[in-house]
Enzyme design. Sequence first.
Site, PDB file in Angstrom:
ATOM      1  N   ASP A 205       0.851  -1.197   0.000  1.00 10.66           N
ATOM      2  CA  ASP A 205       0.000   0.000   0.000  1.00 10.66           C
ATOM      3  C   ASP A 205       0.895   1.260   0.000  1.00 10.66           C
ATOM      4  O   ASP A 205       1.875   1.303  -0.738  1.00 10.66           O
ATOM      5  CB  ASP A 205      -0.966  -0.067   1.200  1.00 10.66           C
ATOM      6  CG  ASP A 205      -2.085   0.948   1.127  1.00 10.66           C
ATOM      7  OD1 ASP A 205      -3.093   0.666   0.460  1.00 10.66           O
ATOM      8  OD2 ASP A 205      -1.947   2.044   1.707  1.00 10.66           O
ATOM      9  N   TYR A 340      -3.103  10.371   2.432  1.00 10.30           N
ATOM     10  CA  TYR A 340      -3.665  10.600   1.091  1.00 10.30           C
ATOM     11  C   TYR A 340      -3.585  12.079   0.716  1.00 10.30           C
ATOM     12  O   TYR A 340      -3.129  12.442  -0.363  1.00 10.30           O
ATOM     13  CB  TYR A 340      -5.128  10.128   1.040  1.00 10.30           C
ATOM     14  CG  TYR A 340      -5.260   8.625   1.145  1.00 10.30           C
ATOM     15  CD1 TYR A 340      -5.395   7.851   0.005  1.00 10.30           C
ATOM     16  CD2 TYR A 340      -5.230   7.990   2.382  1.00 10.30           C
ATOM     17  CE1 TYR A 340      -5.507   6.467   0.090  1.00 10.30           C
ATOM     18  CE2 TYR A 340      -5.335   6.611   2.475  1.00 10.30           C
ATOM     19  CZ  TYR A 340      -5.471   5.859   1.329  1.00 10.30           C
ATOM     20  OH  TYR A 340      -5.569   4.507   1.415  1.00 10.30           O
ATOM     21  N   HIS A 394      -4.888  -7.580  -0.588  1.00  8.76           N
ATOM     22  CA  HIS A 394      -4.120  -6.369  -0.321  1.00  8.76           C
ATOM     23  C   HIS A 394      -3.233  -6.465   0.928  1.00  8.76           C
ATOM     24  O   HIS A 394      -2.348  -5.647   1.113  1.00  8.76           O
ATOM     25  CB  HIS A 394      -5.113  -5.220  -0.157  1.00  8.76           C
ATOM     26  CG  HIS A 394      -4.485  -3.874  -0.196  1.00  8.76           C
ATOM     27  ND1 HIS A 394      -3.782  -3.414  -1.292  1.00  8.76           N
ATOM     28  CD2 HIS A 394      -4.421  -2.871   0.720  1.00  8.76           C
ATOM     29  CE1 HIS A 394      -3.337  -2.188  -1.039  1.00  8.76           C
ATOM     30  NE2 HIS A 394      -3.710  -1.837   0.173  1.00  8.76           N
TER      31      HIS A 394
END
Length: 416
Positions: A205, A340, A394
């Site tokens: 990630d 983010y 993931h």
Amino acid sequence: MRLNILSALVVSVTSASVLSNSHPRKDYNLRPFTLNLDSRVPRMLELVKNTQLPDAPEYPDLSLDAGVPLSTLQSLRTKWLTEFSWQKEQAAINKYSQFTAEIEGLTIHFVHQKSRATGAIPLILFHGWPGSFLEFLPLVKDLTSKAKTPAGKSVAFDVIIPNLPGYGPSTAPPANWTTADAARIINTLMTEVLGYRNYATHGADWGCSVAYHLYSSYSTTVRASQLVFLPFFPYTPDQLTDAGIALNELEQFEEGSFMEWYTSGQGYFQEQTTKESPNTIGLALYDNLIGQLAWIGEKFINWSDPRAGTDPSVLTHNEILAAVSLYYLTKSFNSAGFIYYQNQNGFATNYTKARTNAPLLFSSFKYNVAFWPPALVEKTGNLVAYNNHNFSGHFPSLNNPPAMIADLRQIADHWE
Ligand SMILES: *[C@@H]1O[C@H](CO)[C@@H](O)[C@H](O)[C@H]1NC(C)=O
Ligand SMILES: *[C@@H]1O[C@H](CO)[C@@H](O)[C@H](O)[C@H]1NC(C)=O
Ligand SMILES: *[C@@H]1O[C@H](CO)[C@@H](O)[C@H](O)[C@H]1NC(C)=O
Ligand SMILES: *[C@@H]1O[C@H](CO)[C@@H](O)[C@H](O)[C@H]1NC(C)=O
């Protein structure tokens, strides 16, 4: 701020010797660390217990496209109150050797588990969102033990697992912080604080972004990188066709998972990336355990292999509840999501090759939410190994630890 709820041990004789050996130049205040979040546990349990949920779903026939089902939340809440114990998790975490160090004004928390084997390769593992150092703990015992690679080389690792700034007990970074900044201070941690001359990196990630920065910009010290995600935006099927890249059956499935994320699975991504939003969700759920469970827990479930929790996966409700508890108890739900906002161009569309001859190893997992075939990974570095696994998604270190351990050990085949 966050550290006042955590108890750092007084520097002991052992750590004094670590200090004198390993940080010759500067005082980074390296200290052994024990996680103690007990004081916030009563508040956490009160919230889990007393938050009201509807008795029945208002729209019972909706698919998962509409978000986390009420029944999932109810079931996790029940397990939280009847089976889960933060104290038990914390005791298990504290069996690992943990430290904090202060670099550029930030406190970085990390596990540093050394191998008893001589010639162990220093390996640093980077989590992303909504992860933390917890996702790599199932690998530590095997990685630090001596083993053989498929090519017959002897291998063992010194394992370093930091919580990125803004996660867990590590302090929140400035608002303009990027994964390149994280790479810089982590290189200081590895070289100056811990005294390693060379090391290898692994990233999942957002952690892949830190690992890749280190791989491409710290090429004298970072001598191998193993990734399961790339900081480059995957190609759509049309782009793959235009580039003359054909996919096999497993790869087509994986490309399909990426397209599902791309077309209907990136609401959270826009929310946490765009103007003013990360703080809104971060503060709205700051003191809302069931809210954090819905926002984070849904990702652990939906981004994992549907077989999660069955062998070889160790991802059960327990790991999800531990992950959410850590965010809540360390007050890092808001700062974690900021990664983010802080990295608006975190996934580049222009593929560039890292200026290094260090080996790059890559692993794909069937149910991951993004997919890069070998021809794309090759554009970004010196690709020497590419594995594609039909189990996991993931969070491969939780959903397929044996595959992750085997793939990381392959680093030894290319280590000089
Ligand atoms: C994830 O959500 C999608 C709908 O958005 C659904 O089709 C898929 O089955 C879910 N996967 C898992 C493992 O829950
Ligand atoms: C980021 O913010 C800090 C203060 O928090 C400031 O010192 C620094 O110059 C800023 N960096 C950039 C690149 O804007
Ligand atoms: C892509 O990156 C390379 C290297 O940084 C640069 O030369 C090139 O102009 C970029 N291409 C686009 C379309 O941005
Ligand atoms: C999945 O991969 C394993 C080896 O990694 C293989 O033995 C098995 O046959 C594969 N299963 C499917 C359904 O492709």
